[in-house]
Design an enzyme around this catalytic site. Structure first.
Site, PDB file in Angstrom:
ATOM      1  N   ALA A 120       0.803  -1.218   0.000  1.00 38.12           N
ATOM      2  CA  ALA A 120       0.000   0.000   0.000  1.00 38.12           C
ATOM      3  C   ALA A 120       0.839   1.273   0.000  1.00 38.12           C
ATOM      4  O   ALA A 120       0.323   2.349   0.263  1.00 38.12           O
ATOM      5  CB  ALA A 120      -0.946  -0.012   1.203  1.00 38.12           C
ATOM      6  N   ASP A 121       2.127   1.149  -0.306  1.00 32.78           N
ATOM      7  CA  ASP A 121       3.011   2.314  -0.297  1.00 32.78           C
ATOM      8  C   ASP A 121       3.997   2.232  -1.471  1.00 32.78           C
ATOM      9  O   ASP A 121       5.210   2.290  -1.275  1.00 32.78           O
ATOM     10  CB  ASP A 121       3.752   2.360   1.047  1.00 32.78           C
ATOM     11  CG  ASP A 121       4.465   3.676   1.294  1.00 32.78           C
ATOM     12  OD1 ASP A 121       4.117   4.683   0.643  1.00 32.78           O
ATOM     13  OD2 ASP A 121       5.371   3.696   2.148  1.00 32.78           O
TER      14      ASP A 121
END
Length: 162
Positions: A120-121
């Protein structure tokens, strides 16, 4: 504690002076705090990193790898993983960025739409162009699995059909 109290006071002011505003700032802060705490727990990151690595290997994703974790050496404050020697995507020339993006795109689509567990990054500092291919032929490494997310099958289907 201080931020939570401030959020509670702010929430009270919002409810009193802007009742049309529906954001629950206390809940928002609580969710952020959980994510922040989880991201700083390197044992959690180690589990996530190894889970993603294993899944990508099992799925046969080519060109991109996730560093192997040495779990027996990891603690809540120390993460030990395979060394990846390369250059951050943010430091690559545009033609290399296009090549790397094509490789990384397949891995991210697999994570999101098949696995339901995804990095998610994915900013350019977390994608590394390897100086030399791995023995398996991978030329890109995905780093920093501290912020991972899950999506259930129903939501995956909604995204695919949108």
């Amino acid at each position: 504690y201080v931020l939570r109290r401030a959020a509670e006071v702010f929430q009270g002011l919002v409810e009193r002076f802007a009742p049309q505003q529906k954001t629950n700032y206390v809940s928002l802060l609580n969710e952020w705090a959980i994510g922040f705490y989880t991201e700083l727990d390197f044992q959690n990151e180690a589990r996530s990193q190894q889970k993603l690595r294993d899944a990508m290997i099992e799925a046969g994703i080519k060109g991109i790898t996730v560093p192997k974790v040495y779990e027996d050496m990891c603690t809540r404050r120390v993460l030990v993983s395979e060394w990846m020697d390369g250059v951050k995507l943010s430091q690559c020339p545009p033609d290399e960025i296009r090549e790397i993006t094509a490789v990384a795109q397949e891995a991210f689509l697999y994570q999101l739409f098949d696995l339901g567990f995804f990095h998610a990054d994915p900013h350019p500092g977390n994608i590394l162009k390897l100086n030399e291919p791995t023995p398996e032929g991978h030329t890109v490494a995905l780093l920093d699995c501290g912020l991972m997310a899950s999506i259930d099958r129903e939501d995956q289907d909604y995204m695919i059909s949108a």
